[in-house]
Design a protein around this motif. Structure first.
Motif, PDB file in Angstrom:
ATOM      1  N   GLY A  79      -2.825 -11.334   9.890  1.00  0.00           N
ATOM      2  CA  GLY A  79      -2.665 -10.973  11.293  1.00  0.00           C
ATOM      3  C   GLY A  79      -1.395 -10.235  11.634  1.00  0.00           C
ATOM      4  N   CYS A  80      -0.592  -9.881  10.628  1.00  0.00           N
ATOM      5  CA  CYS A  80       0.659  -9.158  10.872  1.00  0.00           C
ATOM      6  C   CYS A  80       0.586  -7.794  10.193  1.00  0.00           C
ATOM      7  N   THR A  81       0.789  -6.745  10.985  1.00  0.00           N
ATOM      8  CA  THR A  81       0.807  -5.387  10.455  1.00  0.00           C
ATOM      9  C   THR A  81       2.247  -5.007  10.151  1.00  0.00           C
ATOM     10  N   SER A  82       2.471  -4.529   8.927  1.00  0.00           N
ATOM     11  CA  SER A  82       3.817  -4.151   8.508  1.00  0.00           C
ATOM     12  C   SER A  82       3.831  -2.706   8.061  1.00  0.00           C
ATOM     13  N   SER A  83       4.827  -1.969   8.520  1.00  0.00           N
ATOM     14  CA  SER A  83       4.960  -0.583   8.080  1.00  0.00           C
ATOM     15  C   SER A  83       6.403  -0.298   7.736  1.00  0.00           C
ATOM     16  N   ILE A  84       6.575   0.628   6.783  1.00  0.00           N
ATOM     17  CA  ILE A  84       7.911   1.000   6.342  1.00  0.00           C
ATOM     18  C   ILE A  84       7.897   2.489   6.004  1.00  0.00           C
ATOM     19  N   HIS A  85       8.965   3.184   6.363  1.00  0.00           N
ATOM     20  CA  HIS A  85       9.090   4.605   6.055  1.00  0.00           C
ATOM     21  C   HIS A  85       9.194   4.749   4.538  1.00  0.00           C
ATOM     22  N   PRO A  86       8.540   5.758   3.965  1.00  0.00           N
ATOM     23  CA  PRO A  86       8.544   5.873   2.504  1.00  0.00           C
ATOM     24  C   PRO A  86       9.922   6.100   1.890  1.00  0.00           C
ATOM     25  N   GLU A  87      10.873   6.611   2.668  1.00  0.00           N
ATOM     26  CA  GLU A  87      12.212   6.840   2.119  1.00  0.00           C
ATOM     27  C   GLU A  87      13.121   5.611   2.227  1.00  0.00           C
ATOM     28  N   VAL A  88      12.616   4.538   2.843  1.00  0.00           N
ATOM     29  CA  VAL A  88      13.412   3.315   2.988  1.00  0.00           C
ATOM     30  C   VAL A  88      13.104   2.391   1.810  1.00  0.00           C
ATOM     31  N   GLU A  89      14.171   1.930   1.141  1.00  0.00           N
ATOM     32  CA  GLU A  89      14.001   1.037  -0.002  1.00  0.00           C
ATOM     33  C   GLU A  89      13.482  -0.316   0.473  1.00  0.00           C
ATOM     34  N   GLU A  90      12.660  -0.947  -0.348  1.00  0.00           N
ATOM     35  CA  GLU A  90      12.093  -2.248   0.012  1.00  0.00           C
ATOM     36  C   GLU A  90      13.127  -3.368  -0.017  1.00  0.00           C
TER      37      GLU A  90
END
Length: 198
Positions: free
Chosen positions: A77-88
């Motif tokens: 139930g949680c949508t997570s997004s991250i910019h591809p240039e941001v390290e995990e």
């Protein structure tokens, strides 16, 4: 407003005096109504401010990629997004990972290594206050049922969004107004055998 409130207070005090069999004269009731009006008016304004606590705020805008450029995942139930240039393992991504474990969290977005947009759906206003305190969010802004504000968690700037908080605020304001109207309208509970009501 002040004159109308004074009359309602007078009626409320008079009703309480009769129901509680208090030894107050008409002069006592009038004096109490006159002196309590500014205090009640201040209490109502304070309650409104605490419930709403809505003032415009300036946001620091960060350059964000469009939705198509993001890596998006959904889990429980949680949508997570991250910019591809941001390290995990960047500070904002690690904070997002930690906060996703909370049941109120419905979405996280990490556009930069030190910026997090967090969307929560708290079950109560106490839950919303907890989120605001945890993330040091000061002023908030309301757009319908969504309430948002900017805070900080260490070096991370957090944009906190409460997707249902506007509805929670409206419900609390309606309950508060109903209780106040009941008091001012003379809907006073019967005398309790337990002693003072407060």
């Amino acid at each position: 407003m002040t004159r109308a409130l004074q009359h309602k207070l007078h009626s409320g005090i008079e009703t309480v005096t009769v129901f509680q069999d208090l030894p107050l004269t008409t002069q006592h009731i009038e004096t109490l109504a006159v002196h309590l009006t500014p205090m009640v008016k201040a209490l109502l304004a304070q309650a409104d401010a605490e419930l709403a606590d809505l003032v415009p705020v300036e946001y620091a805008l960060t350059e964000q990629a469009g939705p198509a450029d993001r890596t998006v995942t959904e889990y429980d139930g949680c949508t997570s997004s991250i910019h591809p240039e941001v390290e995990e393992d960047s500070p904002a991504a690690l904070l997002a990972l930690e906060l996703r474990r909370q049941p109120d969290v419905t979405a996280t977005d990490v556009p930069t290594r030190t910026h997090l947009t967090l969307t929560v759906q708290p079950q109560s206003l106490h839950g919303w206050k907890w989120w605001r305190g945890r993330l040091a969010v000061g002023s908030i802004l309301r757009h319908g049922s969504v309430v948002s504000g900017t805070g900080h968690y260490g070096e991370i700037t957090v944009q906190l969004r409460g997707s249902n908080v506007g509805d929670l605020l409206d419900e609390a304001a309606a309950r508060s107004a109903h209780r106040l109207q009941g008091f001012l309208g003379g809907d006073v509970p019967a005398r309790s055998s337990a002693g003072h009501p407060w």
